[in-house]
Write a protein that holds these residues in place. Structure first.
Motif, short mmCIF file in Angstrom:
data_model
loop_
_atom_site.label_atom_id
_atom_site.label_comp_id
_atom_site.label_asym_id
_atom_site.label_seq_id
_atom_site.Cartn_x
_atom_site.Cartn_y
_atom_site.Cartn_z
N ALA A 222 0.84 -1.21 0.00
CA ALA A 222 0.00 0.00 0.00
C ALA A 222 0.87 1.26 0.00
CB ALA A 222 -0.93 0.00 1.21
N GLY A 223 1.94 1.23 0.80
CA GLY A 223 2.84 2.38 0.87
C GLY A 223 3.56 2.64 -0.44
N LEU A 224 4.02 1.57 -1.09
CA LEU A 224 4.71 1.72 -2.37
C LEU A 224 3.76 2.22 -3.45
CD1 LEU A 224 6.90 -1.53 -2.30
CD2 LEU A 224 7.69 0.83 -2.02
N MET A 225 2.52 1.75 -3.41
CA MET A 225 1.54 2.19 -4.39
C MET A 225 1.24 3.69 -4.21
SD MET A 225 -2.23 0.64 -5.23
CE MET A 225 -1.55 -1.02 -5.30
N GLU A 226 1.18 4.13 -2.96
CA GLU A 226 0.92 5.54 -2.70
C GLU A 226 2.10 6.40 -3.18
OE1 GLU A 226 -0.92 8.98 -1.73
OE2 GLU A 226 -1.76 6.94 -1.89
N GLN A 227 3.33 5.91 -2.95
CA GLN A 227 4.50 6.63 -3.46
C GLN A 227 4.43 6.76 -4.99
OE1 GLN A 227 8.44 5.44 -1.99
NE2 GLN A 227 7.45 4.47 -0.24
N LEU A 228 4.00 5.68 -5.64
CA LEU A 228 3.93 5.69 -7.09
C LEU A 228 2.87 6.66 -7.58
CD1 LEU A 228 5.10 4.41 -9.64
CD2 LEU A 228 3.39 2.60 -9.45
N ARG A 229 1.74 6.71 -6.89
CA ARG A 229 0.68 7.66 -7.26
C ARG A 229 1.20 9.10 -7.21
NH1 ARG A 229 -3.07 4.32 -4.14
NH2 ARG A 229 -4.57 3.36 -5.55
N ILE A 230 1.93 9.40 -6.15
CA ILE A 230 2.48 10.75 -5.97
C ILE A 230 3.49 11.06 -7.08
CG2 ILE A 230 3.89 12.21 -4.48
CD1 ILE A 230 2.59 10.71 -2.10
N LYS A 231 4.36 10.09 -7.36
CA LYS A 231 5.39 10.31 -8.37
C LYS A 231 4.79 10.46 -9.76
CE LYS A 231 8.80 7.72 -5.68
NZ LYS A 231 9.67 8.85 -5.33
N ARG A 232 3.67 9.81 -9.97
CA ARG A 232 2.99 9.95 -11.27
C ARG A 232 2.02 11.12 -11.28
NH1 ARG A 232 1.67 3.62 -12.77
NH2 ARG A 232 3.78 3.04 -13.34
N VAL A 260 6.07 14.41 -22.82
CA VAL A 260 5.10 13.39 -22.40
C VAL A 260 5.62 12.64 -21.17
CG1 VAL A 260 3.82 11.34 -23.11
CG2 VAL A 260 4.29 13.14 -24.77
N ALA A 261 6.89 12.31 -21.15
CA ALA A 261 7.49 11.61 -20.00
C ALA A 261 7.34 12.46 -18.75
CB ALA A 261 8.96 11.30 -20.27
N GLU A 262 7.60 13.76 -18.87
CA GLU A 262 7.46 14.68 -17.74
C GLU A 262 6.02 14.72 -17.25
OE1 GLU A 262 8.08 17.54 -14.82
OE2 GLU A 262 9.53 16.29 -15.90
N LYS A 263 5.08 14.73 -18.19
CA LYS A 263 3.66 14.75 -17.84
C LYS A 263 3.27 13.52 -17.02
CE LYS A 263 -0.72 15.94 -18.16
NZ LYS A 263 -1.25 17.14 -17.47
N LEU A 264 3.87 12.39 -17.35
CA LEU A 264 3.56 11.13 -16.67
C LEU A 264 4.39 10.92 -15.42
CD1 LEU A 264 3.35 8.80 -19.81
CD2 LEU A 264 1.45 9.80 -18.54
N GLY A 265 5.41 11.76 -15.24
CA GLY A 265 6.28 11.58 -14.08
C GLY A 265 7.28 10.46 -14.26
N LEU A 266 7.65 10.16 -15.51
CA LEU A 266 8.60 9.09 -15.81
C LEU A 266 9.88 9.69 -16.39
CD1 LEU A 266 6.21 6.59 -17.63
CD2 LEU A 266 6.92 6.50 -15.25
N SER A 267 10.96 8.94 -16.27
CA SER A 267 12.20 9.39 -16.90
C SER A 267 12.06 9.18 -18.41
CB SER A 267 13.39 8.59 -16.38
OG SER A 267 13.32 7.25 -16.81
N PRO A 268 12.62 10.06 -19.24
CA PRO A 268 12.49 9.92 -20.69
C PRO A 268 13.01 8.58 -21.22
CG PRO A 268 13.25 12.12 -20.16
CD PRO A 268 13.28 11.33 -18.88
N SER A 269 14.16 8.13 -20.68
CA SER A 269 14.73 6.87 -21.17
C SER A 269 13.83 5.69 -20.85
CB SER A 269 16.13 6.64 -20.57
OG SER A 269 16.04 6.57 -19.15
N TYR A 270 13.26 5.68 -19.63
CA TYR A 270 12.37 4.58 -19.27
C TYR A 270 11.08 4.64 -20.09
CZ TYR A 270 9.07 1.64 -16.91
OH TYR A 270 8.12 0.69 -16.66
N PHE A 271 10.52 5.85 -20.22
CA PHE A 271 9.29 5.99 -20.99
C PHE A 271 9.48 5.53 -22.43
CE2 PHE A 271 6.74 8.78 -23.83
CZ PHE A 271 5.52 8.15 -23.62
N SER A 272 10.63 5.87 -23.03
CA SER A 272 10.92 5.46 -24.40
C SER A 272 10.92 3.93 -24.53
CB SER A 272 12.27 6.03 -24.84
OG SER A 272 12.61 5.58 -26.13
N GLN A 273 11.59 3.27 -23.57
CA GLN A 273 11.65 1.79 -23.59
C GLN A 273 10.28 1.18 -23.36
OE1 GLN A 273 14.59 0.59 -20.71
NE2 GLN A 273 16.14 1.97 -21.54
#
Length: 344
Positions: A222-232, A260-273
């Motif tokens: 639950a804690g990790l999921m909440e962290q992910l929600r915030i990061k996204r 788009v990566a910034e909008k999603l809260g992801l790193s560009p390299s990860y989002f590209s992959q």
């Protein structure tokens, strides 16, 4: 290694018994103490000992009540009662609460050695019988990781329910399940950090811990999921699906992968992959394809000028639009219109 909790209100007796137990078996890594039943229950909830030695006559909560509550909450925790009472009826009541051994004061080193050896032997037998294949824990970790990454709490609940059923069928006791839960929680954190997309931190445990078998794993997930929600930034949708929606809304301009990566809260390299893995196309290929599909739709409307269509799908350079359109459709925009019976 095994942990033992010694409960006695007399400091000298408590320390002496702690020392005797520690000397009785080298597999005992730690013998903790508590001075009454209330203190003991708090320490059991916090550290899940393997064995419990308790006195009977104590303030706040006596040994008999402690045994009763442990029998209700932690039925698999072996208990050794140490008492100055030699009354058979008192011993019988203790045994009805699952007490494994009953030692009379003053206890001897031989009696302690015998009780510890017997109980540890029983624990060893249970642990060997409750072996969980590595493939099974890997399956659980994959299910949990997938549920967290895609923000699907129901998937996590389903996975943990499956674990509980498996552990019950395998006859794992509370102690074993607690260790498994903590181990899975630790590995789950490592797995998510290994993605190298976001840095995750171990969620803090609540002050009042739940006695549910997989409480630490449930809290961690639950804690990790909440962290992910915030990061996204609150985005609960599948990242690639959300990216597609965002691309669709901005086909009329030169939208970058980084934006788009910034909008999603992801790193560009990860989002590209991730985008390439999920769609089979690069970000640029997908964006251009959607532009051309929209261009075909607009070109089928007679009153739309080709130059206007070019601008509406993000091409400021009209010749470049013509060249790209022909590459995707085999016809220039004008030829495509003619094929539809539209002039101009």
């Amino acid at each position: 290694m095994y942990r033992i909790l010694v409960v006695d209100d007399e400091p000298m007796i408590r320390k002496g018994l702690q020392k005797l137990i520690g000397e009785s078996d080298h597999s005992i890594c730690h013998a903790e103490t508590a001075d009454n039943g209330v203190d003991a229950l708090e320490k059991i909830a916090a550290s899940c000992p393997d064995l419990l030695f308790t006195d009977m006559k104590m303030p706040k909560m006596d040994g008999l009540e402690l045994c009763r509550q442990i029998n209700e909450r932690y039925p698999d925790l072996p208990i050794v009662v140490i008492s100055g009472y030699g009354d058979f009826e008192y011993a019988r009541q203790c045994m009805s609460f699952g007490v494994k051994e009953y030692l009379l004061k003053p206890v001897t080193k031989a009696a302690v050695n015998k009780a510890v050896s017997k109980l540890i032997s029983g624990l060893e037998s249970r642990r060997q019988a409750a072996f969980i294949p590595l493939s099974k824990t890997e399956e659980w970790l994959n299910q949990l990781q997938d549920g967290i990454w895609h923000l699907r709490p129901e998937s996590i609940k389903t996975a943990i329910a499956g674990m509980e059923r498996y552990c019950m069928a395998s006859k794992l006791d509370v102690r074993m399940i607690s260790e498994l839960s903590q181990d899975l929680a630790s590995k789950l954190l490592d797995r998510l950090n290994a993605r190298q997309v976001y840095p995750f931190e171990a969620p803090q445990r609540q002050a009042k811990r739940d006695n549910a078998p997989f409480s630490s794993l449930i809290e961690t997930a639950a804690g990790l999921m909440e962290q992910l929600r915030i990061k996204r930034k609150g985005n609960l949708k599948e990242p690639v699906e959300e990216a597609k929606v965002y691309i669709e809304k901005h086909l009329n301009r030169e939208l970058s992968l980084e934006e788009v990566a910034e909008k999603l809260g992801l790193s560009p390299s990860y989002f590209s992959q991730l985008f390439k893995h999920m769609t089979g196309e690069t970000f640029v290929q997908y964006r251009t394809k959607r532009r051309m599909e929209k261009a075909k739709l607009l070109l089928s409307i007679p009153h739309h000028k080709i130059t206007d269509v070019s601008a509406e799908v993000g091409f400021a350079d009209h010749p470049h639009f013509t060249k790209t359109f022909k590459k995707y459709n085999g016809l220039t925009p004008s030829e495509y219109r003619e094929s539809l019976g539209i002039k101009g």
